[in-house]
Design a protein around this motif. Sequence first.
Motif, mmCIF file in Angstrom:
data_model
loop_
_atom_site.group_PDB
_atom_site.id
_atom_site.type_symbol
_atom_site.label_atom_id
_atom_site.label_comp_id
_atom_site.label_asym_id
_atom_site.label_seq_id
_atom_site.Cartn_x
_atom_site.Cartn_y
_atom_site.Cartn_z
ATOM 1 N N LYS A 19 11.226 -8.386 -2.846
ATOM 2 C CA LYS A 19 10.815 -7.773 -4.304
ATOM 3 C C LYS A 19 11.706 -8.472 -5.160
ATOM 4 N N VAL A 20 11.045 -8.917 -6.282
ATOM 5 C CA VAL A 20 11.648 -9.570 -7.374
ATOM 6 C C VAL A 20 11.431 -8.613 -8.716
ATOM 7 N N VAL A 21 12.387 -8.146 -9.382
ATOM 8 C CA VAL A 21 12.449 -7.271 -10.480
ATOM 9 C C VAL A 21 13.033 -8.265 -11.815
ATOM 10 N N ALA A 22 12.224 -8.086 -12.729
ATOM 11 C CA ALA A 22 12.455 -8.835 -13.938
ATOM 12 C C ALA A 22 13.732 -8.305 -14.557
ATOM 13 N N LYS A 23 14.751 -8.859 -15.167
ATOM 14 C CA LYS A 23 15.834 -8.226 -15.831
ATOM 15 C C LYS A 23 15.247 -8.319 -17.459
ATOM 16 N N GLU A 24 16.168 -7.680 -18.082
ATOM 17 C CA GLU A 24 16.034 -7.596 -19.539
ATOM 18 C C GLU A 24 16.116 -9.012 -20.096
ATOM 19 N N GLY A 25 14.927 -9.349 -20.796
ATOM 20 C CA GLY A 25 14.942 -10.635 -21.402
ATOM 21 C C GLY A 25 13.980 -11.887 -20.424
ATOM 22 N N GLN A 26 13.776 -11.394 -19.322
ATOM 23 C CA GLN A 26 12.980 -12.175 -18.156
ATOM 24 C C GLN A 26 11.455 -11.638 -18.269
ATOM 25 N N TYR A 27 10.651 -12.562 -18.710
ATOM 26 C CA TYR A 27 9.216 -12.605 -18.829
ATOM 27 C C TYR A 27 8.352 -13.385 -17.901
ATOM 28 N N GLY A 28 7.232 -12.928 -17.518
ATOM 29 C CA GLY A 28 6.147 -13.635 -16.816
ATOM 30 C C GLY A 28 6.793 -13.867 -15.211
ATOM 31 N N VAL A 29 7.253 -12.797 -14.846
ATOM 32 C CA VAL A 29 7.940 -13.039 -13.387
ATOM 33 C C VAL A 29 7.038 -13.324 -12.424
ATOM 34 N N GLN A 30 5.649 -12.945 -12.500
ATOM 35 C CA GLN A 30 4.623 -12.985 -11.387
ATOM 36 C C GLN A 30 4.500 -14.425 -11.347
#
Length: 405
Positions: free
Chosen positions: A276-287
């Motif tokens: 499971k990968v959750v984006a942190k603040e300021g991280q975009y386009g995780v997928q």
Amino acid sequence: MKIIVQKFGGTSVRNNEGRQQAFKHIHSALDEGYKVVVVVSAMGRKGDPYATDTLIDLLYGGVKNISNREQDMLLSCGEAISSIVFSSMLNDHKIRATSLTGAQAGFVTNDEHTNAKILEMKCDRLTEMLKEYDVVVVAGFQGAATSTGDITTIGRGGSDTSAAALGAALGAEFVDIFTDVEGVMTADPRIVENAKPLSKVTYTEIVNLAYQGAKVIHPRAVEIAMQAEVPLRVRSTYSNTSGTLVTSNNSSNRGSDVHERLITGIAHVSNVTQIKVVAKEGQYGVQTEVFKAMAKDGISVDFFNITPKSVIYTVSDHVTDRAVEILEELGYSPIITRNCAKVSTVGAAIMGVPGVTAKIVTALSEQGISILQSADSHTTIWVLVKEEDMIKAVNALHEAFNLSK
């Protein structure tokens, strides 16, 4: 000329006892007026002298230090040896038989060594040999690259694929896949004591079971047979039962009285890790970033769920450490759940039927099994569970859908 293709796997040809059982099936086909094309795997399993994994262990230190082209040259020897030994046994029984490598039998592939794709079947030589011989034994799992003529192999389970491709190219009446079980079962009989053999299934049903972990036949083989509408039969080398007929629902097809059932069977895949990968603040386009990184490193992902700021997916246990390393290099802190299993409820008729998911959830809940993740398609409902719960989950679902009756 009536032709039947019969494929015998490694356990069926590993010793003289198995080969003698195989001979009985060939003899029966000859008595029925068929010319027989036999496809053989390498003899036995790891530890047996000419098995595929044994050949790999011949490399220095058991470490692969050769090119994929050279690996194909090495591994193709197992099936070549098996075909000659098998042909010799048939001749000893006064049956006119000869052997061919995959290339000699007409398999033309691309040059993707160790996982080549069949581009064309040139079976003129094989067809001519069937006029002279009653049985032609073909080394499975292999062909030749169209660009270089080099030996190629077509991936694990490739002998099933070889048999189906020959059946399609030769217009065979049947392709028989002989194995060490009685046919296609409603679940793995090693973990479900009352698993029931299925007399008939559709191509769609069996290909979904195969892709979800049922190891009785390779899905690529089913897809080839389905395209050519060549009926498959999955049978036991060690009995005379008719096994499972795999065909279509088309009324013009042989053996077409396959009835539509809600659930065909329960399949499973073990040794799975959930990431499971959750984006942190300021991280975009995780997928996009995650899946591109996995693909670039050759890591196959499965069973994925996507939200606007996270992604959950699974990988095989043996690549987990590398997947985590890649994600951490990208600045993510993945949540890892190791030792999981995917359990699949497969049925060609479940689309639009209410209550199927509820029955799955209820059956697992009553056994105290937690569902870590789920997904569905028009033929399959998947759940991810802890591997320690896998056997209990498969049995619970098998019972919930009354598959033993």
